[in-house]
Design a protein around this motif. Structure first.
Motif, mmCIF file in Angstrom:
data_model
loop_
_atom_site.group_PDB
_atom_site.id
_atom_site.type_symbol
_atom_site.label_atom_id
_atom_site.label_comp_id
_atom_site.label_asym_id
_atom_site.label_seq_id
_atom_site.Cartn_x
_atom_site.Cartn_y
_atom_site.Cartn_z
ATOM 1 N N TYR A 1 36.116 67.236 51.009
ATOM 2 C CA TYR A 1 36.031 66.454 52.262
ATOM 3 C C TYR A 1 36.995 65.450 52.449
ATOM 4 C CZ TYR A 1 31.165 68.216 52.222
ATOM 5 O OH TYR A 1 30.162 69.212 52.134
ATOM 6 N N SER A 2 37.641 64.839 51.382
ATOM 7 C CA SER A 2 38.411 63.687 51.460
ATOM 8 C C SER A 2 39.497 63.604 50.440
ATOM 9 C CB SER A 2 37.323 62.358 51.532
ATOM 10 O OG SER A 2 36.772 62.235 50.122
ATOM 11 N N MET A 3 40.457 62.573 50.789
ATOM 12 C CA MET A 3 41.491 62.127 49.894
ATOM 13 C C MET A 3 41.179 60.591 49.918
ATOM 14 S SD MET A 3 44.900 63.997 51.481
ATOM 15 C CE MET A 3 46.079 63.188 50.170
ATOM 16 N N GLU A 4 41.421 60.098 48.538
ATOM 17 C CA GLU A 4 41.382 58.557 48.134
ATOM 18 C C GLU A 4 42.487 58.220 47.460
ATOM 19 O OE1 GLU A 4 37.799 55.946 47.464
ATOM 20 O OE2 GLU A 4 38.475 56.334 45.594
ATOM 21 N N ILE A 5 43.144 57.345 47.924
ATOM 22 C CA ILE A 5 44.488 56.728 47.111
ATOM 23 C C ILE A 5 44.210 55.201 46.904
ATOM 24 C CG2 ILE A 5 46.963 56.499 47.435
ATOM 25 C CD1 ILE A 5 47.002 58.407 50.057
ATOM 26 N N VAL A 6 44.441 54.898 45.809
ATOM 27 C CA VAL A 6 44.196 53.599 45.176
ATOM 28 C C VAL A 6 45.407 53.073 44.632
ATOM 29 C CG1 VAL A 6 42.697 52.449 43.547
ATOM 30 C CG2 VAL A 6 42.025 54.163 44.560
ATOM 31 N N SER B 1 40.793 55.747 51.819
ATOM 32 C CA SER B 1 39.889 56.866 51.688
ATOM 33 C C SER B 1 39.689 57.224 53.134
ATOM 34 C CB SER B 1 38.489 56.339 51.179
ATOM 35 O OG SER B 1 37.733 57.435 51.025
ATOM 36 N N PHE B 2 40.107 58.691 53.483
ATOM 37 C CA PHE B 2 39.896 59.345 54.854
ATOM 38 C C PHE B 2 39.617 61.048 54.589
ATOM 39 C CE2 PHE B 2 44.177 58.812 52.968
ATOM 40 C CZ PHE B 2 44.679 60.159 53.096
ATOM 41 N N PRO B 3 39.052 61.315 55.469
ATOM 42 C CA PRO B 3 38.839 62.906 55.306
ATOM 43 C C PRO B 3 39.945 63.685 55.495
ATOM 44 C CG PRO B 3 37.542 61.769 57.231
ATOM 45 C CD PRO B 3 38.562 60.768 56.790
ATOM 46 N N LEU B 4 40.026 65.183 54.849
ATOM 47 C CA LEU B 4 41.070 65.843 54.800
ATOM 48 C C LEU B 4 41.338 66.317 56.284
ATOM 49 C CD1 LEU B 4 40.229 68.518 51.819
ATOM 50 C CD2 LEU B 4 41.875 66.692 52.190
ATOM 51 N N GLY B 5 42.727 66.154 56.617
ATOM 52 C CA GLY B 5 42.993 66.569 58.025
ATOM 53 C C GLY B 5 42.934 65.395 58.952
ATOM 54 N N VAL C 1 42.938 66.274 38.150
ATOM 55 C CA VAL C 1 42.399 67.668 38.446
ATOM 56 C C VAL C 1 40.852 67.506 39.317
ATOM 57 C CG1 VAL C 1 41.388 69.705 37.821
ATOM 58 C CG2 VAL C 1 43.508 68.697 36.911
ATOM 59 N N GLY C 2 40.810 68.275 40.317
ATOM 60 C CA GLY C 2 39.381 68.464 41.128
ATOM 61 C C GLY C 2 39.232 70.017 41.519
ATOM 62 N N ARG C 3 38.266 70.009 42.330
ATOM 63 C CA ARG C 3 38.030 71.465 42.963
ATOM 64 C C ARG C 3 37.423 71.425 44.286
ATOM 65 N NH1 ARG C 3 34.812 75.161 39.513
ATOM 66 N NH2 ARG C 3 34.998 76.447 41.605
ATOM 67 N N TYR C 4 37.320 72.681 45.202
ATOM 68 C CA TYR C 4 36.816 72.638 46.211
ATOM 69 C C TYR C 4 35.247 72.730 46.049
ATOM 70 C CZ TYR C 4 40.125 73.750 49.824
ATOM 71 O OH TYR C 4 41.224 73.766 50.765
ATOM 72 N N ASN C 5 34.251 72.458 46.839
ATOM 73 C CA ASN C 5 32.989 72.446 46.887
ATOM 74 C C ASN C 5 32.372 73.769 47.569
ATOM 75 O OD1 ASN C 5 30.266 71.846 46.551
ATOM 76 N ND2 ASN C 5 30.268 70.135 47.608
ATOM 77 N N GLU D 1 24.527 83.982 52.045
ATOM 78 C CA GLU D 1 25.406 83.321 52.725
ATOM 79 C C GLU D 1 26.285 82.221 51.683
ATOM 80 O OE1 GLU D 1 25.622 80.908 56.921
ATOM 81 O OE2 GLU D 1 24.905 79.578 55.248
ATOM 82 N N VAL D 2 27.626 82.310 51.691
ATOM 83 C CA VAL D 2 28.429 81.390 50.866
ATOM 84 C C VAL D 2 29.210 80.306 51.924
ATOM 85 C CG1 VAL D 2 30.285 81.318 49.613
ATOM 86 C CG2 VAL D 2 28.908 83.235 49.250
ATOM 87 N N SER D 3 29.184 79.116 51.351
ATOM 88 C CA SER D 3 29.307 78.028 52.377
ATOM 89 C C SER D 3 30.720 77.193 51.525
ATOM 90 C CB SER D 3 28.234 77.280 52.570
ATOM 91 O OG SER D 3 27.219 77.909 53.417
ATOM 92 N N LEU D 4 31.352 76.597 52.370
ATOM 93 C CA LEU D 4 32.465 76.002 51.860
ATOM 94 C C LEU D 4 32.182 74.539 52.504
ATOM 95 C CD1 LEU D 4 35.268 75.086 50.826
ATOM 96 C CD2 LEU D 4 36.450 75.881 52.597
ATOM 97 N N HIS D 5 32.093 73.355 51.649
ATOM 98 C CA HIS D 5 31.883 72.409 52.090
ATOM 99 C C HIS D 5 33.027 71.315 51.963
ATOM 100 C CE1 HIS D 5 27.625 73.191 51.720
ATOM 101 N NE2 HIS D 5 27.734 73.785 50.297
ATOM 102 N N SER D 6 33.786 71.347 53.254
ATOM 103 C CA SER D 6 35.242 70.716 53.358
ATOM 104 C C SER D 6 35.172 69.938 54.874
ATOM 105 C CB SER D 6 36.322 71.718 53.273
ATOM 106 O OG SER D 6 37.463 70.978 53.297
ATOM 107 N N ALA D 7 35.952 69.002 54.848
ATOM 108 C CA ALA D 7 36.170 68.345 56.024
ATOM 109 C C ALA D 7 37.369 69.044 56.825
ATOM 110 C CB ALA D 7 36.593 66.793 55.741
#
Length: 574
Positions: free
Chosen positions: A250-255, A289-293, A358-362, A393-399
């Motif tokens: 859903y998001s990127m966070e830069i600290v 902190s903001f949504p992807l895209g 490291v992380g991954r899609y949900n 149904e397969v669902s991708l949870h992404s912004a």
């Protein structure tokens, strides 16, 4: 000072201006001289009415008029001693005041100089854990019209203690003429710790491993200047990370740590993303902190991955001219197979540093009760009839709305670890079971249906595992748009990201009914046994009762017979 109260045209080589203004003033001072030199203007004292920068300020222009390029704006919020330098032989400044009844006071002095003229021992870069430096000509008198800047940088995770062992500058109540200014960071734009003059032995401390020291002098009354020593002191507590990035579906966070920004010569007021309207939250660190895209984030399909990129630009507020490093913080979330590679590139004078994690899609998978895919099945196990149509149904949870989901392979197994026998429903986008029907791709959803079955001579459960491909929906040739392909063709096809998800168990309702029916039968058998036991108990009790009655009757008859014999004997004897 001999200048008009509100504005003037000035062409002297140098001049000090003591300015006093009241409400509703709008005054312009133009400094210009036909020479190959440039102008340096020092705004060493300013006292505005209580106000915001929008209503009261000094605006400085790099040229002969207010139409020239803006150099800086000085106001109540300015946390520095502004020193401004033109690019040519002219400089203009405008002072505007609001309607508040208040006496404003300003002290400005300027001089023309040649930038190529260098003063020995005037400023520079100081590195290492400890060091010393002095003003030019120390212990002799420092030169006039001197502007020196020392940048001090000690090892990471330390702070700086600065002590002036000897200090003698021209004395003035407001340090308007000759002064030393100390800044917390590598810039002279902001972060002023102190401004000193006269005869003192001050000590200063930074919040990080960087500090800047400025010496500015005018045209008269020079003294021996200063001798200073700095030392590095370890920062208390755990080491604070300089910068890190977190990416989710859903998001990127830069600290960014404040001490790290200070080491680059900036603070939180200097930062902006590609979209300047997206502002950070400032706490112990500076957090974007903001949504992807969103917030100007760009997306690039690189065949086997998707990369989201945004840039944190560090720019000066424009109050003061300084020789700051050019810095950009480039944040990249790279979605690769089963993971997200998160990279921060920090560019300083074209040198790139990076930080990764490291992380991954949900992604999730669910069953639904019909082909409308509106009511998900929540119970587990999911009990179905043999040959019943099941909707998955397969669902991708992404912004990111510009992604496409494709079901590449689905395999069934009686065990959740898929280590035993397996059965392919879908392979390489092709239906391997006669009952499988796939639905057209729909943004973040991949859908298909099949008829329920069971494994022979095995567990009554069925588990389903699907490999999911995620592509950029703007790429018309991606693997997600190709449907069923052969293994050879699939090898040369590209997709952006791959993962798998598991759902189950599925069980037949007949198994559930068998379990339900066996329970009443057991209860009936238990009831019959209980009744039989009760019947036997009552029968035995009845028999015992009859037996007791028979014994009692026999005893009574015997007694009566005995009594009758005894009476007859008595009569006969008498």
């Amino acid at each position: 000072t001999g200048v008009p109260r509100c504005g003037a045209s000035l062409n002297e080589l140098n001049k000090a201006l003591k300015i006093e203004l009241n409400a509703n003033a709008s005054c312009i001072w133009q400094i210009q001289r036909n020479t190959n030199q440039t102008v340096r203007a020092i705004f060493s004292y300013f006292r505005f009415a209580p106000s915001s920068c929008d209503t009261e300020s000094i605006t400085v222009y790099d040229g002969p008029s207010t139409n020239s390029p803006l150099l800086a704006r000085i106001c109540n919020d300015t946390d520095a001693v502004p020193v401004l330098q033109s690019s040519s032989d002219s400089l203009t400044f405008l002072i505007r005041t609001n309607s508040v009844a208040f006496t404003r006071n300003f002290f400005v002095f300027y001089y023309f100089f040649s930038p190529e003229t260098k003063i020995e021992n005037c400023g520079g870069q100081l590195t290492g854990p400890n060091g010393t430096f002095t003003s030019p000509n120390y212990p002799a008198s420092y030169p006039e019209f001197t502007y020196c800047v020392w940048h001090i940088q000690t090892p990471k995770n330390t702070k700086i203690e600065l002590q002036f062992q000897d200090f003698f500058l021209e004395l003035d109540q407001n340090c308007q003429f000759d002064f030393t200014a100390i800044y917390d960071g590598l810039t002279t734009n902001t972060g002023l710790i102190g401004k000193v003059c006269g005869r003192v032995q001050p000590t200063f401390e930074s919040s990080s491993n960087v500090m800047t020291v400025v010496l500015s002098t005018d045209y008269a009354n020079s003294y021996r200047g200063f001798s200073a020593r700095y030392t590095s002191v370890p920062l208390p507590g755990p080491v604070e990370p300089e910068a890190f990035l977190t990416c989710t579906s859903y998001s990127m966070e830069i600290v960014l740590s404040k001490s790290y920004l200070a080491s680059l010569g900036y603070n939180e007021t200097h930062l902006q993303l590609n979209d300047a309207s997206c502002t950070p939250v400032v706490k112990d660190s500076v957090i974007f902190s903001f949504p992807l895209g969103s917030c100007g984030t760009t997306k690039k399909d690189e065949g086997q991955s998707i990369t989201y990129t945004n840039v944190v630009s560090l720019s000066a507020t424009g109050n003061i001219i300084t020789r700051q490093k050019s810095v950009q913080i480039i944040a990249k979330c790279k979605m690769e197979n089963n993971s997200t590679l998160e990279v921060i590139y920090i560019t300083k004078n074209n040198v790139i540093q990076n930080i990764t994690s490291v992380g991954r899609y949900n992604v999730s998978m669910s069953f639904y009760d019909s082909d409308s895919f509106s009511n998900p099945v929540h119970e587990a196990p999911y009990y179905v009839d043999l040959n019943q149509t099941l909707y998955a149904e397969v669902s991708l949870h992404s912004a990111d709305s510009n992604l496409l989901v494709f079901v590449d392979t689905c395999t069934a197994s009686p065990q959740p670890d898929f280590g035993s026998v397996t059965y392919d429903l879908i392979r390489s986008g092709c239906s391997k079971d006669d009952t499988v029907v796939t639905y057209p791709a729909l943004d973040h959803h991949g859908r298909f249906k099949f008829n329920a079955f069971r494994f022979l001579q095995s567990s009554p459960s069925v588990y389903l595992q699907c490999d999911i491909l995620i592509c950029d929906n703007k790429n018309t040739t991606s693997r997600c748009t190709q449907g069923c392909v052969s293994r050879q063709k699939r090898a040369i096809s590209s997709y952006t990201w791959k993962t798998h998800t598991v759902v189950g168990p599925i069980r037949l309702k007949t198994d559930l009914r068998s379990a339900d029916q066996s329970e009443p039968l057991a209860k009936a058998e238990a009831g019959e046994t209980s009744n039989l036991q009760q019947y036997s108990f009552y029968t035995l009790s009845f028999v015992a009762l009859i037996l007791n009655i028979v014994i009692a009757v026999a005893a009574i008859l015997k007694y009566r017979k005995h009594q009758a014999g005894y009476g007859y004997h008595k009569i006969q004897s008498s």
